[in-house]
Design a protein around this motif. Structure first.
Motif, PDB file in Angstrom:
ATOM      1  N   ASN A 115     -24.597 -25.746  19.723  1.00 32.72           N
ATOM      2  CA  ASN A 115     -25.814 -25.291  19.046  1.00 32.72           C
ATOM      3  C   ASN A 115     -27.075 -25.816  19.717  1.00 32.72           C
ATOM      4  N   ARG A 150     -27.362 -26.395  22.896  1.00 40.06           N
ATOM      5  CA  ARG A 150     -27.325 -26.002  24.302  1.00 40.06           C
ATOM      6  C   ARG A 150     -27.119 -27.189  25.227  1.00 40.06           C
ATOM      7  N   THR A 181     -34.389 -14.732  13.681  1.00 40.00           N
ATOM      8  CA  THR A 181     -33.155 -14.373  14.373  1.00 40.00           C
ATOM      9  C   THR A 181     -32.146 -14.010  13.292  1.00 40.00           C
ATOM     10  N   ARG A 222     -36.221 -12.109  17.726  1.00 39.60           N
ATOM     11  CA  ARG A 222     -35.152 -12.245  18.719  1.00 39.60           C
ATOM     12  C   ARG A 222     -35.015 -10.988  19.564  1.00 39.60           C
ATOM     13  N   ARG A 263     -25.764 -16.817  19.690  1.00 42.58           N
ATOM     14  CA  ARG A 263     -26.137 -17.513  20.922  1.00 42.58           C
ATOM     15  C   ARG A 263     -25.152 -17.239  22.054  1.00 42.58           C
ATOM     16  N   ASN A 312     -26.612 -15.590  25.815  1.00 44.00           N
ATOM     17  CA  ASN A 312     -26.753 -16.802  26.619  1.00 44.00           C
ATOM     18  C   ASN A 312     -27.697 -16.612  27.802  1.00 44.00           C
ATOM     19  N   TRP A 349     -32.684 -20.869  24.367  1.00 47.79           N
ATOM     20  CA  TRP A 349     -32.602 -21.278  22.954  1.00 47.79           C
ATOM     21  C   TRP A 349     -33.045 -22.720  22.739  1.00 47.79           C
TER      22      TRP A 349
END
Length: 503
Positions: free
Chosen positions: A31, A33, A345, A377, A406, A410, A414
């Motif tokens: 979450n 990243r 989002t 988003r 996500r 990718n 984010w």
């Protein structure tokens, strides 16, 4: 009927399945990243004897953490897929006497029977990709077995590599296999096969060199990351092998290993050992015939691969260096427009039917579709694809729905998005009857309030440096006012281009 269908779709989302457990550390890393490296568990259940297996598994996780990445050892326990294991779980699978070897086809069986399962390269790749993990470290991949022209024994690892975009960091193909035919198979199925070395000589697991070549060689992990990203951008679904030769001081004499492998192969034929049992049997006999030398080498190459995989995983989640590098390579000195997009989002569902729907409580045949949504988003996604430098200020839940979005986005940045531990990811359902949207139901909930005035102030610099600011009207009035105040203050650098109202 539609709500029951929605529940089914949410169950089908990988992260929502009741038979899946993603450890809190792995979930948070994904979450946020941060780099995550998948690890298989067959090496624990079948590859190494106890207690060496537990020691090796613990060491691999420690090495990955020392490189500022999160290990995700994957295994099957108690009728559930576990992605990321606690120390007690590692100990349990290391000590298990009746653990089974789980390739991709065996996952459902192991879950149904609630068996302890060690995942192979194929199963680990599939499960890692389903969870959004892009890098997987192992010892060696399976391949075409010697004598395959008679037995047709080809590892499922190769099939998975042909269809699952995960980078497998390894010491090449297991030396008990037919390396030449394996490389031919990988080439035929468009699998990137990169040798991590100063020369293009494919490694042979226990030995640094064989007579074969890979697709290419490089000592630059950034180049490897760019190839992985480019493959993703092109929609290529095959995986990537990063073959890392074992350090010279650790390799075993090639002729010696080749002789004992042949002896072990002959023994396996005499005992009529077939299918999944061949590799564990041969590795065990090679270890015995080498008086433990092969096991020590195996453990050391596992550690070497884990370190390299961690560095690669960090590159893939780091700053989007590849875009800047590509721009530089093309001689393009033009600055990309900077756009800050602020708003929702949302995970969108659409219930579609071509039947004549009446308000009678009946059930109607149709289908459910799901896609990434949210006004903010959506625009951030489109602008990213157009080459803009986009900062998305939004909020998702620390849940499976947020992970699903996500994973499929990718290509977006984010880093600045709130990942809420209190609120769920927003959802929206539209009802499409015979091509017409009859109505929609939103469940934005409280997560949108994480896009607060305080959050906007925290990211003031993103507004100050933007050429354009796009605002989604789904956020609170207070947040919109704060954006307006900040944008006005930096009016020479920022402009509110559009206010999007509603869904």
């Amino acid at each position: 009927m539609f709500l029951r269908r929605i529940a089914w779709v949410q169950f089908r989302l990988f992260g929502s399945r009741p038979d899946l457990v993603i450890s809190p550390k792995v979930r948070n890393a994904l979450n946020q990243r941060r780099a995550v490296v998948a690890l298989e568990s067959t090496v624990i259940t079948h590859g190494l004897p106890y207690p060496h297996n537990l020691g090796a598994a613990t060491s691999l996780e420690e090495i990955i953490r020392s490189e500022d990445a999160e290990p995700a050892t994957i295994a099957i326990l108690n009728g559930k897929v576990h992605i990321g294991l606690e120390p007690d779980d590692l100990k349990r699978i290391a000590e298990a006497k009746n653990a089974i070897k789980v390739s991709k086809r065996d996952i459902a069986y192991a879950l149904e029977k609630e068996l302890v399962g060690g995942t192979t390269v194929a199963a680990t790749m599939y499960l890692a990709h389903s969870a959004g993990i892009r890098v997987f470290s192992t010892g060696g991949v399976g391949g075409v077995h010697r004598g395959a022209d008679q037995t047709f024994d080809i590892s499922a690892d190769l099939q998975e590599l042909s269809q699952t975009p995960v980078c497998v960091v390894c010491a090449g193909v297991k030396s008990i296999l037919d390396i030449g035919k394996t490389l031919e198979y990988l080439e035929t199925h468009s699998v990137n096969c990169i040798v991590y070395s100063d020369k293009n000589v494919f490694p042979g697991f226990f030995t640094a060199e064989t007579q074969y070549k890979g697709q290419l060689n490089t000592e630059n992990l950034e180049e490897v990351a760019k190839i992985i990203e480019s493959s993703s951008d092109l929609g290529l679904h095959a995986g990537t092998i990063l073959a890392c030769p074992i350090p010279n001081e650790l390799q075993v004499d090639g002729d010696f290993i080749e002789k004992i492998i042949k002896d072990a192969l002959e023994e396996s034929k005499a005992k009529r050992i077939i299918s999944q049992q061949v590799t564990p049997f041969i590795l065990k006999r090679v270890n015995e015939l080498s008086e433990g030398k092969s096991m020590k080498t195996n453990i050391e190459l596992l550690k070497n691969n884990a370190k390299i995989a961690s560095k690669l995983a960090k590159l893939l989640v780091g700053p989007r260096f590849h875009a800047a590098k590509q721009s530089e390579a093309n001689g393009n000195d033009k600055r990309r427009p900077k756009v800050t997009v602020i708003g929702a989002t949302i995970l969108d569902y659409e219930a579609v039917t071509n039947e004549h729907v009446q308000n009678d409580g009946g059930s109607y045949a149709g289908k459910m579709e799901q896609r990434c949504g949210g006004v903010a988003r959506n625009h951030a996604d489109a602008l990213t694809r157009l080459g803009c430098d986009v900062t998305l200020l939004s909020a998702i839940g620390n849940d499976a729905l947020g992970e699903w979005i996500r994973k499929r986005c990718n290509h977006m940045n984010w880093d600045n998005v709130v990942v809420s531990n209190k609120f769920s990811t927003a959802t929206y359902l539209s009802i499409n009857v015979q091509g017409n949207i009859n109505f929609g139901i939103n469940s934005i909930g409280n997560v949108i309030y994480d896009i607060s005035p305080e959050y906007i102030k925290k990211h003031e610099q993103s507004i100050a440096e933007a050429d354009f600011v796009l605002i989604d009207g789904n956020i609170s009035e207070e947040a919109i006012k704060q954006i307006a105040i900040t944008s006005k203050y930096y009016n020479k650098k920022s402009k509110i281009l559009k206010l999007f109202l509603g869904k």
